[in-house]
Design a protein around this motif. Sequence first.
Motif, PDB file in Angstrom:
ATOM      1  N   GLY A 100       0.892  -1.078  -0.232  1.00 19.06           N
ATOM      2  CA  GLY A 100       0.346   0.274  -0.140  1.00 19.06           C
ATOM      3  C   GLY A 100       0.825   1.322  -0.222  1.00 19.06           C
ATOM      4  N   PRO A 101       0.316   2.339  -0.169  1.00 14.62           N
ATOM      5  CA  PRO A 101       0.839   3.273  -0.448  1.00 14.62           C
ATOM      6  C   PRO A 101       0.592   4.517   0.897  1.00 14.62           C
ATOM      7  CG  PRO A 101      -1.030   3.744  -1.601  1.00 14.62           C
ATOM      8  CD  PRO A 101      -0.874   2.577  -1.330  1.00 14.62           C
ATOM      9  N   TYR A 102       1.691   4.941   0.949  1.00 18.27           N
ATOM     10  CA  TYR A 102       2.177   5.695   2.510  1.00 18.27           C
ATOM     11  C   TYR A 102       1.263   7.146   1.646  1.00 18.27           C
ATOM     12  CZ  TYR A 102       3.636   9.157   5.279  1.00 18.27           C
ATOM     13  OH  TYR A 102       3.812  10.169   6.735  1.00 18.27           O
ATOM     14  N   VAL A 103       0.447   7.549   3.205  1.00 14.02           N
ATOM     15  CA  VAL A 103      -0.941   8.219   3.325  1.00 14.02           C
ATOM     16  C   VAL A 103      -0.326   9.094   4.135  1.00 14.02           C
ATOM     17  CG1 VAL A 103      -3.493   8.806   3.268  1.00 14.02           C
ATOM     18  CG2 VAL A 103      -2.473   6.841   1.970  1.00 14.02           C
ATOM     19  N   ALA A 104       0.581  10.428   4.346  1.00 16.10           N
ATOM     20  CA  ALA A 104       0.638  11.644   5.116  1.00 16.10           C
ATOM     21  C   ALA A 104      -0.574  11.553   6.241  1.00 16.10           C
ATOM     22  CB  ALA A 104       1.324  12.489   4.278  1.00 16.10           C
ATOM     23  N   ALA A 105      -1.964  11.901   5.892  1.00 16.41           N
ATOM     24  CA  ALA A 105      -3.225  12.090   6.276  1.00 16.41           C
ATOM     25  C   ALA A 105      -3.220  10.446   6.981  1.00 16.41           C
ATOM     26  CB  ALA A 105      -4.121  12.359   5.190  1.00 16.41           C
ATOM     27  N   ARG A 106      -2.796   9.482   7.241  1.00 18.03           N
ATOM     28  CA  ARG A 106      -3.127   8.581   7.765  1.00 18.03           C
ATOM     29  C   ARG A 106      -1.405   8.077   8.497  1.00 18.03           C
ATOM     30  NH1 ARG A 106      -6.989   4.592   5.581  1.00 18.03           N
ATOM     31  NH2 ARG A 106      -6.860   3.658   7.347  1.00 18.03           N
ATOM     32  N   HIS A 107      -0.823   9.214   8.450  1.00 18.27           N
ATOM     33  CA  HIS A 107       0.751   8.609   9.644  1.00 18.27           C
ATOM     34  C   HIS A 107       0.620   8.327  10.870  1.00 18.27           C
ATOM     35  CE1 HIS A 107       4.937   9.029   9.761  1.00 18.27           C
ATOM     36  NE2 HIS A 107       5.013   8.541  11.026  1.00 18.27           N
ATOM     37  N   ALA A 108       0.742   6.884  11.082  1.00 18.59           N
ATOM     38  CA  ALA A 108       0.599   6.259  12.500  1.00 18.59           C
ATOM     39  C   ALA A 108       1.853   5.454  12.597  1.00 18.59           C
ATOM     40  CB  ALA A 108      -0.719   5.368  12.677  1.00 18.59           C
ATOM     41  N   LEU A 141       3.298   3.168  13.586  1.00 16.90           N
ATOM     42  CA  LEU A 141       2.955   0.900  13.637  1.00 16.90           C
ATOM     43  C   LEU A 141       4.013   0.436  12.909  1.00 16.90           C
ATOM     44  CD1 LEU A 141      -0.580   1.390  11.644  1.00 16.90           C
ATOM     45  CD2 LEU A 141      -0.450   1.025  14.120  1.00 16.90           C
ATOM     46  N   ARG A 142       4.134  -0.786  13.892  1.00 10.21           N
ATOM     47  CA  ARG A 142       5.141  -1.891  13.399  1.00 10.21           C
ATOM     48  C   ARG A 142       5.820  -1.777  11.798  1.00 10.21           C
ATOM     49  NH1 ARG A 142       5.654  -7.858  15.202  1.00 10.21           N
ATOM     50  NH2 ARG A 142       7.798  -7.818  15.768  1.00 10.21           N
ATOM     51  N   TRP A 143       6.679  -1.259  11.464  1.00  9.50           N
ATOM     52  CA  TRP A 143       7.634  -1.646  10.009  1.00  9.50           C
ATOM     53  C   TRP A 143       6.844  -0.563   9.288  1.00  9.50           C
ATOM     54  CZ3 TRP A 143       7.610  -7.144  10.592  1.00  9.50           C
ATOM     55  CH2 TRP A 143       8.217  -7.561  11.499  1.00  9.50           C
ATOM     56  N   ARG A 144       5.821   0.066   9.292  1.00  8.48           N
ATOM     57  CA  ARG A 144       4.947   1.014   8.551  1.00  8.48           C
ATOM     58  C   ARG A 144       4.407   2.355   8.707  1.00  8.48           C
ATOM     59  NH1 ARG A 144       1.608  -2.382  10.865  1.00  8.48           N
ATOM     60  NH2 ARG A 144      -0.358  -2.121  10.563  1.00  8.48           N
ATOM     61  N   GLY A 145       4.164   3.309   7.959  1.00 13.29           N
ATOM     62  CA  GLY A 145       3.804   4.642   7.629  1.00 13.29           C
ATOM     63  C   GLY A 145       2.675   5.364   7.664  1.00 13.29           C
ATOM     64  N   SER A 146       2.022   4.571   7.586  1.00 16.09           N
ATOM     65  CA  SER A 146       0.943   5.068   7.865  1.00 16.09           C
ATOM     66  C   SER A 146      -0.222   4.015   8.188  1.00 16.09           C
ATOM     67  CB  SER A 146      -0.341   5.720   6.252  1.00 16.09           C
ATOM     68  OG  SER A 146       0.016   4.746   5.231  1.00 16.09           O
ATOM     69  N   ALA A 147      -1.205   4.549   8.619  1.00 16.13           N
ATOM     70  CA  ALA A 147      -2.565   2.853   9.105  1.00 16.13           C
ATOM     71  C   ALA A 147      -3.166   2.364   7.858  1.00 16.13           C
ATOM     72  CB  ALA A 147      -3.811   3.898   9.351  1.00 16.13           C
ATOM     73  N   ASN A 148      -3.629   2.121   6.368  1.00 15.75           N
ATOM     74  CA  ASN A 148      -3.511   2.089   5.834  1.00 15.75           C
ATOM     75  C   ASN A 148      -2.570   0.898   5.217  1.00 15.75           C
ATOM     76  OD1 ASN A 148      -2.074   4.255   4.105  1.00 15.75           O
ATOM     77  ND2 ASN A 148      -2.267   2.990   2.157  1.00 15.75           N
ATOM     78  N   GLN A 149      -1.515   0.865   5.113  1.00 11.77           N
ATOM     79  CA  GLN A 149      -0.583   0.480   4.608  1.00 11.77           C
ATOM     80  C   GLN A 149      -0.994  -1.153   6.041  1.00 11.77           C
ATOM     81  OE1 GLN A 149       2.609   2.181   5.149  1.00 11.77           O
ATOM     82  NE2 GLN A 149       2.733   1.758   3.162  1.00 11.77           N
ATOM     83  N   ARG A 150      -0.316  -2.919   5.659  1.00 12.01           N
ATOM     84  CA  ARG A 150      -0.748  -4.039   5.687  1.00 12.01           C
ATOM     85  C   ARG A 150       0.427  -4.782   5.840  1.00 12.01           C
ATOM     86  NH1 ARG A 150      -5.462  -6.111   2.446  1.00 12.01           N
ATOM     87  NH2 ARG A 150      -3.676  -5.295   0.389  1.00 12.01           N
ATOM     88  N   ILE A 151       0.930  -5.747   6.895  1.00 10.44           N
ATOM     89  CA  ILE A 151       1.270  -6.533   7.153  1.00 10.44           C
ATOM     90  C   ILE A 151       0.976  -8.011   6.552  1.00 10.44           C
ATOM     91  CG2 ILE A 151       3.138  -8.156   8.510  1.00 10.44           C
ATOM     92  CD1 ILE A 151       3.811  -5.589  10.228  1.00 10.44           C
ATOM     93  N   LEU A 152       0.785  -8.863   5.611  1.00  9.18           N
ATOM     94  CA  LEU A 152       0.761  -9.888   4.986  1.00  9.18           C
ATOM     95  C   LEU A 152       2.091 -10.792   5.188  1.00  9.18           C
ATOM     96  CD1 LEU A 152      -0.899  -8.380   2.012  1.00  9.18           C
ATOM     97  CD2 LEU A 152      -1.872  -8.688   4.016  1.00  9.18           C
ATOM     98  N   ALA A 153       0.996 -11.832   6.017  1.00  5.59           N
ATOM     99  CA  ALA A 153       2.539 -12.990   5.533  1.00  5.59           C
ATOM    100  C   ALA A 153       2.349 -14.168   4.925  1.00  5.59           C
ATOM    101  CB  ALA A 153       2.274 -13.983   7.256  1.00  5.59           C
ATOM    102  N   LEU A 154       2.895 -13.668   3.739  1.00  2.00           N
ATOM    103  CA  LEU A 154       2.557 -15.026   2.295  1.00  2.00           C
ATOM    104  C   LEU A 154       3.257 -16.257   2.391  1.00  2.00           C
ATOM    105  CD1 LEU A 154       3.908 -11.987  -0.044  1.00  2.00           C
ATOM    106  CD2 LEU A 154       1.849 -12.693   1.265  1.00  2.00           C
ATOM    107  N   THR A 155       3.957 -16.699   3.383  1.00  3.43           N
ATOM    108  CA  THR A 155       4.676 -18.343   4.195  1.00  3.43           C
ATOM    109  C   THR A 155       4.045 -18.139   5.428  1.00  3.43           C
ATOM    110  OG1 THR A 155       6.817 -18.090   4.814  1.00  3.43           O
ATOM    111  CG2 THR A 155       6.250 -17.960   2.369  1.00  3.43           C
ATOM    112  N   ASP A 156       4.635 -19.527   5.847  1.00  2.00           N
ATOM    113  CA  ASP A 156       4.450 -20.098   7.916  1.00  2.00           C
ATOM    114  C   ASP A 156       5.458 -18.694   8.435  1.00  2.00           C
ATOM    115  OD1 ASP A 156       1.596 -21.710   6.745  1.00  2.00           O
ATOM    116  OD2 ASP A 156       2.983 -23.206   6.779  1.00  2.00           O
ATOM    117  N   ARG A 157       6.927 -18.909   7.323  1.00  7.66           N
ATOM    118  CA  ARG A 157       7.255 -18.148   8.569  1.00  7.66           C
ATOM    119  C   ARG A 157       7.216 -17.567   9.299  1.00  7.66           C
ATOM    120  NH1 ARG A 157      13.666 -18.394   6.671  1.00  7.66           N
ATOM    121  NH2 ARG A 157      14.559 -17.119   8.308  1.00  7.66           N
TER     122      ARG A 157
END
Length: 214
Positions: free
Chosen positions: A130-138, A140-156
């Motif tokens: 997801g894009p960085y959205v300055a108005a939603r800056h937060a 968060l873990r490893w992300r700059g804005s609240a719209n961004q997601r951390i997605l686990a793509l494997t079991d690791r």
Amino acid sequence: MTPRLSVARKLDHCTVLGPGTRAVLWVQGCPLRCRGCVAAETLPFAGGTPYTVTELADWLCALPDSEGVTFSGGEPFAQAAGLAALLDAVRQRRPDFGAMAYSGFRYETLSEGAPDQRALLRRLDLLVDGPYVAARHAGLRWRGSANQRILALTDRYAHIPSQPDVSAGVEVSMEPDGSLSWAGVPPTPGFREGLETQLAARGFVLHTQARREA
């Protein structure tokens, strides 16, 4: 023919851009122009340092304390073929080597994208999308804005999305030439500008090694 990669920066060890201690590779060039990008110098496709896949694989395999690599930029999926080839080359020698990437594009877009983008997705353990959205800056873990997601793509790293979602902060280190570098996702807006102003007033030169918040 194996593609070459255009690299903005690379870092041997980092603990604030993904799980554990890992290397970070910032590619040069991004087709997006997110307002407030924290690493605007990585956006132009012109510039960067060219590396072969073999050169970068040798670098990563020589870091025994790193459990994996994080791709940032710039936009990693703009150089997806080279990064996929890089992971293949590293895993021939280190099969358990982890991989994480940032992208300004959503997972759903990448999963239906070009063949090289889908190939890179298949080789990743974690994706921050997801894009960085300055108005939603937060903060968060490893992300700059609240719209961004951390997605686990494997079991690791399947446990990662369920962990406390708090900022990992930034790391600042002294370089051999006496200058400073930093890496991470600033928990507060305006961090880079404020840090550069304060350091310049004290005579320091800052080498930016932060990820693009997009």
